[in-house]
Write a protein that holds these residues in place. Structure first.
Motif, PDB file in Angstrom:
ATOM      1  N   TRP A   5       0.809  -1.220   0.000  1.00 21.05           N
ATOM      2  CA  TRP A   5       0.000   0.000   0.000  1.00 21.05           C
ATOM      3  C   TRP A   5       0.842   1.270   0.000  1.00 21.05           C
ATOM      4  CZ3 TRP A   5      -4.968  -0.480  -1.052  1.00 21.05           C
ATOM      5  CH2 TRP A   5      -5.553  -1.734  -0.861  1.00 21.05           C
ATOM      6  N   PHE A   8      -0.306   4.822  -1.412  1.00 20.87           N
ATOM      7  CA  PHE A   8      -1.752   4.836  -1.646  1.00 20.87           C
ATOM      8  C   PHE A   8      -2.380   6.160  -1.209  1.00 20.87           C
ATOM      9  CE2 PHE A   8      -6.214   3.703  -0.715  1.00 20.87           C
ATOM     10  CZ  PHE A   8      -6.574   3.234  -1.967  1.00 20.87           C
ATOM     11  N   TYR A  11      -1.635   8.793  -3.815  1.00 24.55           N
ATOM     12  CA  TYR A  11      -2.400   8.394  -4.998  1.00 24.55           C
ATOM     13  C   TYR A  11      -3.874   8.775  -4.827  1.00 24.55           C
ATOM     14  CZ  TYR A  11      -4.024   5.527  -8.890  1.00 24.55           C
ATOM     15  OH  TYR A  11      -4.580   5.089 -10.064  1.00 24.55           O
ATOM     16  N   THR A  12      -4.387   8.587  -3.628  1.00 25.09           N
ATOM     17  CA  THR A  12      -5.785   8.928  -3.339  1.00 25.09           C
ATOM     18  C   THR A  12      -6.010  10.437  -3.399  1.00 25.09           C
ATOM     19  OG1 THR A  12      -6.006   6.952  -1.977  1.00 25.09           O
ATOM     20  CG2 THR A  12      -7.656   8.666  -1.665  1.00 25.09           C
ATOM     21  N   LEU A 104     -14.568   4.768  -8.261  1.00 23.63           N
ATOM     22  CA  LEU A 104     -14.206   3.784  -7.240  1.00 23.63           C
ATOM     23  C   LEU A 104     -13.401   2.635  -7.846  1.00 23.63           C
ATOM     24  CD1 LEU A 104     -14.444   2.996  -4.290  1.00 23.63           C
ATOM     25  CD2 LEU A 104     -16.574   1.816  -4.859  1.00 23.63           C
ATOM     26  N   SER A 106     -11.632   2.695 -10.604  1.00 23.46           N
ATOM     27  CA  SER A 106     -10.326   3.159 -11.078  1.00 23.46           C
ATOM     28  C   SER A 106      -9.375   3.476  -9.933  1.00 23.46           C
ATOM     29  CB  SER A 106     -10.471   4.368 -11.995  1.00 23.46           C
ATOM     30  OG  SER A 106     -10.867   5.502 -11.271  1.00 23.46           O
ATOM     31  N   LEU A 107      -9.908   3.792  -8.748  1.00 24.21           N
ATOM     32  CA  LEU A 107      -9.038   4.044  -7.597  1.00 24.21           C
ATOM     33  C   LEU A 107      -8.185   2.805  -7.309  1.00 24.21           C
ATOM     34  CD1 LEU A 107      -8.082   5.685  -5.139  1.00 24.21           C
ATOM     35  CD2 LEU A 107     -10.054   4.761  -3.908  1.00 24.21           C
ATOM     36  N   PHE A 108      -8.828   1.663  -7.210  1.00 24.55           N
ATOM     37  CA  PHE A 108      -8.095   0.447  -6.874  1.00 24.55           C
ATOM     38  C   PHE A 108      -7.389  -0.176  -8.077  1.00 24.55           C
ATOM     39  CE2 PHE A 108     -11.097   0.965  -3.426  1.00 24.55           C
ATOM     40  CZ  PHE A 108     -10.235   0.881  -2.346  1.00 24.55           C
ATOM     41  N   CYS A 109      -8.101  -0.315  -9.193  1.00 28.47           N
ATOM     42  CA  CYS A 109      -7.470  -0.899 -10.387  1.00 28.47           C
ATOM     43  C   CYS A 109      -6.311  -0.028 -10.859  1.00 28.47           C
ATOM     44  CB  CYS A 109      -8.492  -1.038 -11.523  1.00 28.47           C
ATOM     45  SG  CYS A 109      -9.719  -2.304 -11.229  1.00 28.47           S
ATOM     46  N   PHE A 111      -4.507   2.138  -9.095  1.00 24.81           N
ATOM     47  CA  PHE A 111      -3.376   2.119  -8.160  1.00 24.81           C
ATOM     48  C   PHE A 111      -2.519   0.881  -8.375  1.00 24.81           C
ATOM     49  CE2 PHE A 111      -1.499   0.754  -4.119  1.00 24.81           C
ATOM     50  CZ  PHE A 111      -0.596   1.800  -3.940  1.00 24.81           C
ATOM     51  N   PHE A 112      -3.134  -0.292  -8.358  1.00 24.91           N
ATOM     52  CA  PHE A 112      -2.354  -1.523  -8.484  1.00 24.91           C
ATOM     53  C   PHE A 112      -1.743  -1.682  -9.875  1.00 24.91           C
ATOM     54  CE2 PHE A 112      -4.913  -2.651  -4.719  1.00 24.91           C
ATOM     55  CZ  PHE A 112      -3.848  -2.848  -3.846  1.00 24.91           C
TER      56      PHE A 112
END
Length: 124
Positions: A5, A8, A11-12, A104, A106-109, A111-112
């Motif tokens: 993380w 993160f 990034y957020t 939402l 795109s936040l997780f996809c 970031f990773f």
């Protein structure tokens, strides 16, 4: 787990600014220009992604910038944004739900994908 993380939070925070840019452009294109959600979501994403790619390269992942990295990021996430918009057009989902769900997702996809593919350590 902590290394997973790393970055993160920044990034957020950049993502919040990205989201404001994306949503404003999306709603202008869907309401004023009467474009379909798929095209509006893709266009809004491309503008917002240019900002966030640059900011994340500098502040989150502390890497250099390259055209290859930019195209990789915009290509992957652009397909995702167009797909969400296409789904929303097909099912006639309200635009607010379209951009909220894409934001939402795109936040997780994003970031990773950025962390492990686009800006992986050792590459600039």
């Amino acid at each position: 787990m902590k290394a997973l993380w790393k970055g993160f939070f920044s990034y957020t925070m950049i993502g919040v600014a990205n989201t404001l840019i994306h949503w404003q452009i999306f709603f202008v294109l869907t309401t004023a220009a009467h474009l379909r959600q798929a095209a509006s979501n893709l266009a809004a994403f491309c503008v917002a992604a240019s900002f966030s790619f640059y900011a994340n390269a500098l502040y989150t992942f502390d890497t250099g910038l390259s055209v290859r990295q930019y195209l990789l990021f915009v290509g992957f996430m652009g397909v995702l944004s167009f797909g969400v918009g296409l789904f929303a057009d097909w099912w006639q989902i309200h635009g607010l739900l379209t951009v909220a769900s894409f934001s939402l997702l795109s936040l997780f996809c994003g970031f990773f994908f950025s962390r492990f593919v686009v800006f992986r350590e050792g590459e600039a």
